[in-house]
Motif scaffolding. Sequence first.
Motif, short mmCIF file in Angstrom:
data_model
loop_
_atom_site.label_atom_id
_atom_site.label_comp_id
_atom_site.label_asym_id
_atom_site.label_seq_id
_atom_site.Cartn_x
_atom_site.Cartn_y
_atom_site.Cartn_z
N SER A 1 42.30 50.14 32.10
CA SER A 1 41.51 50.85 33.30
C SER A 1 40.14 49.84 34.21
O SER A 1 40.42 50.06 34.84
N ALA A 2 39.59 49.39 33.42
CA ALA A 2 38.55 48.44 33.72
C ALA A 2 38.93 47.57 34.65
O ALA A 2 38.24 47.11 35.43
N ILE A 3 40.08 46.45 34.34
CA ILE A 3 40.28 45.18 34.41
C ILE A 3 40.83 45.83 35.97
O ILE A 3 40.69 45.04 37.19
N LEU A 4 41.30 46.70 36.10
CA LEU A 4 42.23 47.04 37.07
C LEU A 4 41.38 48.02 38.46
O LEU A 4 41.71 46.98 39.40
N ALA A 5 40.02 48.24 37.59
CA ALA A 5 39.51 48.72 38.58
C ALA A 5 38.27 47.52 39.18
O ALA A 5 38.02 47.30 40.30
N ARG B 1 33.73 35.24 43.16
CA ARG B 1 33.41 33.97 43.45
C ARG B 1 34.92 32.96 42.32
O ARG B 1 35.40 32.21 42.87
N ILE B 2 34.70 33.56 41.50
CA ILE B 2 35.57 32.68 40.60
C ILE B 2 36.88 33.01 40.34
O ILE B 2 37.74 32.41 40.92
N ALA B 3 36.90 34.35 40.90
CA ALA B 3 38.32 35.22 40.67
C ALA B 3 38.96 34.59 42.37
O ALA B 3 40.20 33.95 42.52
N ARG B 4 38.60 33.85 43.59
CA ARG B 4 38.87 33.78 44.41
C ARG B 4 38.86 31.66 44.46
O ARG B 4 39.52 31.28 45.27
N ARG B 5 38.12 31.25 43.69
CA ARG B 5 38.54 29.83 43.32
C ARG B 5 40.28 29.79 43.03
O ARG B 5 40.67 28.69 43.10
N ARG B 6 40.90 30.49 42.46
CA ARG B 6 42.12 30.14 41.66
C ARG B 6 42.72 30.58 43.09
O ARG B 6 43.24 31.29 43.47
N LYS B 7 43.73 29.45 43.19
CA LYS B 7 44.08 29.07 44.10
C LYS B 7 45.39 28.99 43.75
O LYS B 7 46.01 29.11 42.96
N LEU C 1 37.73 43.99 43.84
CA LEU C 1 37.58 42.20 44.31
C LEU C 1 38.39 41.81 45.15
O LEU C 1 38.68 40.97 45.63
N ASN C 2 39.47 43.12 45.77
CA ASN C 2 40.88 42.91 46.93
C ASN C 2 41.67 41.62 46.00
O ASN C 2 42.13 41.04 47.03
N ILE C 3 41.62 42.14 44.23
CA ILE C 3 42.48 41.19 44.26
C ILE C 3 44.30 41.44 43.00
O ILE C 3 43.51 42.57 42.94
N ALA C 4 44.91 41.08 42.62
CA ALA C 4 46.05 41.48 42.09
C ALA C 4 45.01 41.32 40.71
O ALA C 4 44.55 41.00 39.76
N GLY C 5 45.90 42.42 39.29
CA GLY C 5 44.43 42.62 37.86
C GLY C 5 45.40 41.01 37.52
O GLY C 5 44.75 40.80 36.72
N ALA C 6 46.70 40.94 37.33
CA ALA C 6 46.90 39.40 36.73
C ALA C 6 46.44 38.21 37.18
O ALA C 6 46.00 37.71 36.50
N GLY D 1 43.79 35.84 34.53
CA GLY D 1 43.73 34.68 35.24
C GLY D 1 42.25 33.68 35.69
O GLY D 1 41.98 32.90 35.15
N ALA D 2 42.22 34.11 36.70
CA ALA D 2 40.78 33.78 36.43
C ALA D 2 40.23 34.06 35.98
O ALA D 2 38.92 32.73 35.57
#
Length: 172
Positions: free
Chosen positions: A61-65, A35-41, A70-75, A79-80
């Motif tokens: 590795s943990a960040i990218l996994a 939810r938090i990651a998707r909030r970043r427009k 969550l089906n989003i980019a690592g950056a 950022g989110a």
Amino acid sequence: MAETRGRRGAPEDRQRVQATPVVLPRAAEAAALHRIARRRKRKDIQRKERVDVRYSVEERSAILAKARSLNIAGAHYVGAVVMAHIHGDLALPGQRTPLDDYIDELTVLREQVAKIGNNANQIARKLNSGGHPHPGDTAALAQTERTLNAVRSAISEIVAAADRAVTKRTAQ
């Protein structure tokens, strides 16, 4: 035993904190992060500022996994999460949270209820000290026993709630 279990996992400082409403339980950790990651427009213009951060191989590795799950980019994920922390939605490890305040409040409550039990024990001891019973001693003793049972039950429930909160906090 209840006396030793009440402060397990709580911070060592004993400062009193104003009671704050705590909403428990919160959504599952993965759902909250999603939810938090998707909030970043997305911005209408491309982001041009860059921040370089160093991670260990395991951290990267943990960040990218997590980002992939969550089906989003690592950056985007980093950022989110950083922005969520800045806006007060996430706490860093070791940072005091409302759950810590809740645990401390339960500890103080347990201590106060235990004092009631100590007073009831003193009354029962005085009534059972021998001598000639006075009218009403039997009724007072019966009420004292009921009070002690209620205190024991309350302390057990408070300790169980504190244990659940500590378990929840350590799982975060």
